[in-house]
Design an enzyme around this catalytic site. Structure first.
Site, PDB file in Angstrom:
ATOM      1  N   CYS A 131      13.935  25.360 -25.076  1.00 38.20           N
ATOM      2  CA  CYS A 131      14.124  23.967 -25.507  1.00 38.20           C
ATOM      3  C   CYS A 131      15.590  23.703 -25.837  1.00 38.20           C
ATOM      4  O   CYS A 131      16.092  24.163 -26.867  1.00 38.20           O
ATOM      5  CB  CYS A 131      13.249  23.689 -26.730  1.00 38.20           C
ATOM      6  SG  CYS A 131      13.481  22.035 -27.398  1.00 38.20           S
ATOM      7  N   CYS A 134      16.220  21.480 -28.980  1.00 36.71           N
ATOM      8  CA  CYS A 134      15.954  22.193 -30.240  1.00 36.71           C
ATOM      9  C   CYS A 134      17.082  23.178 -30.564  1.00 36.71           C
ATOM     10  O   CYS A 134      17.553  23.237 -31.694  1.00 36.71           O
ATOM     11  CB  CYS A 134      14.660  23.007 -30.163  1.00 36.71           C
ATOM     12  SG  CYS A 134      13.280  22.189 -29.395  1.00 36.71           S
ATOM     13  N   ASP A 135      17.480  23.974 -29.582  1.00 36.11           N
ATOM     14  CA  ASP A 135      18.337  25.124 -29.880  1.00 36.11           C
ATOM     15  C   ASP A 135      19.769  25.023 -29.355  1.00 36.11           C
ATOM     16  O   ASP A 135      20.631  25.799 -29.776  1.00 36.11           O
ATOM     17  CB  ASP A 135      17.691  26.411 -29.318  1.00 36.11           C
ATOM     18  CG  ASP A 135      16.356  26.692 -29.991  1.00 36.11           C
ATOM     19  OD1 ASP A 135      16.252  26.431 -31.205  1.00 36.11           O
ATOM     20  OD2 ASP A 135      15.423  27.149 -29.316  1.00 36.11           O
TER      21      ASP A 135
END
Ligand code: NAP
Length: 300
Positions: A131, A134-135
């Site tokens: 992701c 997200c990261d």
């Protein structure tokens, strides 16, 4: 067992749907074969869920679960095995019981396809990610490897190229599957380096962080992170032959209604262009609203 609304899957979509339905006064059972939280449980840190600050995926999952339970949702650990509809009643059999419900909200999620190479599991949450939103921000100014050749790999390579120093895009063929417009943007970006006709043999590091990827060409590519976008598999097997699917994803309208009246779908299992915790939770709220309208219409 019997309830007004049965929710299948206890990730963000399912728990949001269950909470909204219970709060609207319905009896709600939410089932999952694993611990509540879905893919949240695999996210090391989440910092883009609106209003929640930065926290571990586990902590956010716990907060979703507690809130749903506080509204009266009955959470059960069981796996749905079959679904049928008799008149206006849904019957879902599970590994331990049969549940009769007036409406069903299907929120079983999807699983990211994995490469299956050495190092992939070991470095999950330590540099291996599925992701970018997200990261990605954890790798500001770093060297980032992206694996895959579809729309997700191209879109997220572009996104990561704005964060990282350089992006190494590794694809197993000599042409991309993703849209031409995205391919053009990838080729025009100054810091995306293409590695075509190569796959990943292993992801390497010091046990705590990723340091390189070994490719099938024999190269050892230095990188601080490996983002893997080789497709996702929806957990929709239960609905095969029962509701309309597209490429395995459940087809819904904008109110999360599927092709079967009284059956709603929410979150990653749904045919949708953007898969985030916030969109899953939003889907869940909408599905609960539509389920409410549907149950009321049964009384008319
Ligand atoms: P996808 O289209 O299935 O692409 C997966 C990519 O991973 C392919 O290039 C495939 O290679 C490669 N791959 C698969 N297994 C692999 C393996 N074991 N090792 C190495 N490479 C492997 O998946 P996606 O990109 O996640 O997209 C999923 C769906 O969402 C698509 O319908 C896509 O159009 C849609 N989507 C749309 C947008 C948008 O419109 N902006 C953004 C994201 C996603 P091959 O090409 O050789 O098969």
């Amino acid at each position: 067992m019997e309830c007004d609304v049965l929710v299948i899957g206890c990730g963000p979509a399912g728990l949001a749907a269950a909470g909204y339905s219970a709060r609207a006064g319905y009896s709600v059972i939410a089932i999952d074969s694993l611990a509540p939280g879905g893919q949240l449980l695999y996210i090391h840190e989440i910092e883009n869920y609106p209003g929640a600050g930065s926290m571990s995926g586990y902590a956010l999952a716990e907060s979703f679960e507690k809130q749903a339970a506080s509204f009266g949702v009955r959470i059960e650990f069981m796996e749905a095995k079959s679904i049928t509809k008799e008149g206006s009643t849904f019957i879902v059999t599970t590994d331990s019981d049969a549940i009769r419900a007036k409406a069903v909200i299907f929120a079983s999620g999807a699983r990211h396809r994995h490469l299956g190479c050495p190092g992939e599991e070991e470095y999950q949450g330590k540099g291996v990610s599925y992701c970018a939103t997200c990261d990605g921000p954890f790798f500001k100014g770093k060297s980032i490897a992206v694996v895959g050749g579809g729309d997700t790999a191209l879109t997220d390579a572009l996104y990561l190229s704005r964060i990282g120093r350089e992006v190494h895009l590794i694809h197993r063929r000599d042409e991309f599957r993703g849209q031409k417009a995205l391919q053009d943007r990838v080729r025009a970006a100054g810091n995306i380096i293409l590695h075509m006709n190569r796959n990943v043999l292993s992801i390497n590091g010091n046990g705590k962080t990723v340091s390189s990827l070994t490719l099938t060409s024999g190269e050892e590519l230095p990188a601080d992170a490996a983002f893997i976008f080789v497709g996702i598999t929806p957990n929709s097997e239960l609905l095969e032959g029962f509701a309309e699917l597209s490429g395995g994803f459940v087809v819904t309208d904008s109110g999360m209604r599927t092709s079967v009246p009284g059956l709603f779908a929410a979150g990653d299992v749904r045919d949708t262009p953007f898969r985030q915790v916030v969109t899953a939770a939003g889907d869940g709220a909408l599905a609960a609203h539509s389920a409410d309208e549907y149950i009321q219409s049964l009384k008319a």
